[in-house]
Every structure is written in C-alpha cells, then in structure tokens.
Design a protein around this motif. Structure first.
Motif, PDB file in Angstrom:
ATOM      1  N   VAL A 205      54.807  13.217 -21.433  1.00 49.76           N
ATOM      2  CA  VAL A 205      53.872  13.215 -20.302  1.00 49.76           C
ATOM      3  C   VAL A 205      53.523  14.629 -19.873  1.00 49.76           C
ATOM      4  O   VAL A 205      52.363  14.918 -19.544  1.00 49.76           O
ATOM      5  CB  VAL A 205      54.461  12.413 -19.116  1.00 49.76           C
ATOM      6  N   VAL A 206      54.506  15.546 -19.863  1.00 54.26           N
ATOM      7  CA  VAL A 206      54.291  16.855 -19.223  1.00 54.26           C
ATOM      8  C   VAL A 206      54.247  18.052 -20.172  1.00 54.26           C
ATOM      9  O   VAL A 206      53.810  19.133 -19.770  1.00 54.26           O
ATOM     10  CB  VAL A 206      55.389  17.108 -18.159  1.00 54.26           C
ATOM     11  N   ALA A 207      54.709  17.903 -21.406  1.00 55.34           N
ATOM     12  CA  ALA A 207      54.858  19.076 -22.273  1.00 55.34           C
ATOM     13  C   ALA A 207      53.533  19.776 -22.564  1.00 55.34           C
ATOM     14  O   ALA A 207      53.453  21.013 -22.492  1.00 55.34           O
ATOM     15  CB  ALA A 207      55.539  18.682 -23.577  1.00 55.34           C
ATOM     16  N   ALA A 208      52.506  19.033 -22.894  1.00 54.61           N
ATOM     17  CA  ALA A 208      51.223  19.663 -23.251  1.00 54.61           C
ATOM     18  C   ALA A 208      50.664  20.469 -22.087  1.00 54.61           C
ATOM     19  O   ALA A 208      50.185  21.596 -22.262  1.00 54.61           O
ATOM     20  CB  ALA A 208      50.226  18.598 -23.691  1.00 54.61           C
ATOM     21  N   GLN A 209      50.750  19.917 -20.884  1.00 55.27           N
ATOM     22  CA  GLN A 209      50.234  20.617 -19.706  1.00 55.27           C
ATOM     23  C   GLN A 209      51.083  21.838 -19.371  1.00 55.27           C
ATOM     24  O   GLN A 209      50.561  22.867 -18.917  1.00 55.27           O
ATOM     25  CB  GLN A 209      50.182  19.658 -18.506  1.00 55.27           C
ATOM     26  N   ALA A 210      52.396  21.721 -19.597  1.00 53.20           N
ATOM     27  CA  ALA A 210      53.270  22.870 -19.354  1.00 53.20           C
ATOM     28  C   ALA A 210      52.947  23.999 -20.325  1.00 53.20           C
ATOM     29  O   ALA A 210      52.876  25.174 -19.943  1.00 53.20           O
ATOM     30  CB  ALA A 210      54.726  22.446 -19.490  1.00 53.20           C
ATOM     31  N   GLN A 211      52.751  23.641 -21.580  1.00 57.08           N
ATOM     32  CA  GLN A 211      52.442  24.654 -22.588  1.00 57.08           C
ATOM     33  C   GLN A 211      51.076  25.290 -22.352  1.00 57.08           C
ATOM     34  O   GLN A 211      50.848  26.448 -22.722  1.00 57.08           O
ATOM     35  CB  GLN A 211      52.518  24.019 -23.978  1.00 57.08           C
ATOM     36  N   ALA A 212      50.172  24.549 -21.711  1.00 61.42           N
ATOM     37  CA  ALA A 212      48.836  25.071 -21.410  1.00 61.42           C
ATOM     38  C   ALA A 212      48.802  25.853 -20.103  1.00 61.42           C
ATOM     39  O   ALA A 212      47.749  26.386 -19.724  1.00 61.42           O
ATOM     40  CB  ALA A 212      47.830  23.919 -21.350  1.00 61.42           C
ATOM     41  N   GLY A 213      49.933  25.909 -19.395  1.00 56.16           N
ATOM     42  CA  GLY A 213      49.987  26.654 -18.142  1.00 56.16           C
ATOM     43  C   GLY A 213      49.423  25.912 -16.953  1.00 56.16           C
ATOM     44  O   GLY A 213      49.220  26.502 -15.877  1.00 56.16           O
ATOM     45  N   GLN A 214      49.188  24.607 -17.079  1.00 57.46           N
ATOM     46  CA  GLN A 214      48.636  23.825 -15.973  1.00 57.46           C
ATOM     47  C   GLN A 214      49.697  23.433 -14.951  1.00 57.46           C
ATOM     48  O   GLN A 214      49.361  23.011 -13.840  1.00 57.46           O
ATOM     49  CB  GLN A 214      47.954  22.566 -16.512  1.00 57.46           C
TER      50      GLN A 214
END
Length: 321
Positions: A205-214
C-alpha cells in the motif's frame, strides 16, 4: 459406522495412521472470510489448488464474507471436526475481532485447531511529508508539541492498521484521533494531501509512495526490515522497543476436536506447498513471508498472539462502528 466401530477397537497407535490414511474421504472446503479478490483471497485459492493433487480430493475455496470474519469463523467452528471444513483465518479474523466484538458466537482460540501458520506481512508506520519529520521519534515529538491536533487513518475499525497505529499512540502517550475509512486507498490519499498525520499499512500500500517521496516511511512494526523498504528501521532499531510487533498473519484452521492424524496430514501437505519456490515467489510478490512449522508450533503461536493482543485491545476501547 462399521468403520468407526472397528477404529474404536484398535489401539491408538494403529487407529491414528488409519485415520490419516483414510482422510480425506470427500472434497475439502476451505472457507475464506473475505469477498473474492484481494491478496488474502488469492493466497487461499493458490493453497487450495495446490492441496488438491496432494490430498487426492478437490479442495474447494469458498468465500463467506461478513461481520469482519465472524460469519466464516462461526460456520467453521460449528462444522464437523473431521478435517473436511477448514478456515483461512488469521490475526484480524480471529484475534483483533475480539477488540470490536466482545460477545462473539464462538471462542476464537478454544473452538479452533490450528493446522499451520502460512505467512505474515509487515506493517509500516508512515507520516505525511508536510509534518517534516524524518523518523518515528520526530513524529512523536511533533505530536506531543501539538496535542489533540493530529490524527491517523486506517482501513476500518479493528483492522491491523488501526490497532497498530493506536498502539503506537498509546505506548507513547500521544493525543490523536482515529479516522476510519472503508479500505486503505482513501486514507492514503488524505495522508499524501496532508489531511492525515500518519497511518500504518502494508508495503504493497505505501512503498511506492514512500519511494516517490510522497510520504515518509518511519519504522516497521516487525522484528526485521521490510524487503520492499530495506532502508526503513524496525521499531526497536528506531529506539522504540515498547512498541509491539504487529505483523498480520494468515493461518489454516480446523474445528476443535479434529483428530491429530488429520491435522498432521493437512500440515504435511501445506508444508510441502509452502516449500515450493514458485509458491514462495508468489507470496513474496505481495510482501508475504512464509512461516510454516508444525501443528504444535502453530497452536503455540496462535495462543501467544491471542494472549499478547487481547488485553491491549480491551484497553483501547474499540468499537465496530
């Protein structure tokens, strides 16, 4: 009936192998307490498909959603204890549900015989980037400076994300407000927009957004780091050993009283399936770590999780609404 009488006359050492060899006598039903679709449903169906050729009888996956897993759990708890009706249960459906439904129509521990703990998934504490915090300690300090001004979201009351985030607040004496959503997506969107301060959810749920700095990934509620976010420390590594691990786990459960040889047969089948590299790869693709182990290990794990979380849940004063 004649077969049962004969088995009753045999010594236990002879009857046990006979029970195992005679099982299953008909198709096995694996009850799933969720609607079709989603990772839990996919994993349960994968296991049922792989069990069929090993057991020599069809293993049919059947969805019985409703009441946070209560409908499915109750149906299996009341089923004949012969191994032909199983439950794809776990932390939420058997343990956390006790926090929002104190008067369950079954005993989540006593009414089930764990077959095997199949897998677990980490939860990650993430915060809105607008808070400008870089670690869990920073989030705690920010909330303490502004008591009552912060909130957290979850995918619903009594979910693992709700309990983990509330537990984080409680042990650190934080004044926050819980905002439940129907599912993870809406809460995550509000976190990214800065309307929510923090939440706890799985890497998928959260990894992609974390990696994108969101958003800011701060710590995992687990004993090891998440493979999808290897740079994120565990709570203990973050200096917060008082925060318990919260790793949603899945298990195959049978009704209480299911004969031990039948449990052993099911466990052996599932152990071989969980050892398959293809199966493990499919688990890893959705951030699941295989657990496995014996019937006795599953029973100890199940009871330990119950003994850990139920007192904490009762102290939270959760509700189903």
């Amino acid at each position: 009936m004649r077969r049962r009488r004969l088995l009753a006359l045999l010594p236990a050492t002879l009857a046990a192998p006979a029970l195992a060899q005679g099982f299953p006598e008909r198709p096995v039903t694996l009850v799933i307490p969720f609607a079709p679709g989603g990772s839990s449903d996919a994993i349960a169906r994968l296991l049922s498909e792989r069990m069929t050729p090993i057991l020599g009888q069809p293993v049919v996956a059947e969805n019985r959603p409703g009441a946070g897993g209560i409908v499915a759990s109750q149906s299996v708890a009341r089923a004949r204890p012969d191994g032909h009706t199983l439950l794809f249960g776990g932390l939420s459906a058997q343990i956390l549900v006790q926090g929002v439904q104190p008067n369950l129509p079954f005993d989540p521990v006593a009414d089930f015989a764990p077959v095997i703990i199949t897998s677990k998934v980490p939860l990650v504490l993430v915060a809105a980037r607008q808070l400008e915090v870089n670690d869990a300690a920073g989030l705690i300090q920010r909330i303490r400076r502004e008591p009552g001004q912060h909130n957290f979201s979850s995918a619903g009351n009594g979910t693992s994300g709700h309990v983990a985030a509330q537990h984080f607040a409680d042990v650190n004496q934080l004044q926050v407000t819980h905002v439940p959503y129907r599912g993870s997506a809406a809460g995550l969107a509000d976190l990214i927009a800065g309307r929510i301060s923090y939440l706890a959810d799985t890497p998928s749920v959260v990894a992609a957004q974390a990696q994108a700095g969101q958003l800011r990934a701060l710590a995992t509620f687990s004993g090891t780091r998440a493979a999808a976010l290897p740079q994120v420390p565990t709570m203990r590594e973050a200096g917060l050993p008082q925060v318990n691990n919260m790793e949603p786990w899945q298990a195959i459960l049978a009704p209480r009283g299911t004969p031990e040889p039948v449990l052993a047969r099911l466990n052996a089948a599932l152990t071989s399936i969980l050892a398959d590299p293809e199966v493990r790869a499919r688990f890893a693709a959705i951030d699941l770590t295989v657990i496995g182990g014996s019937v006795s290990e599953a029973a100890r794990f199940f009871r330990a999780e119950n003994d850990l979380w139920v007192p904490i849940l009762r102290g939270m004063g959760l509700s189903a609404t």
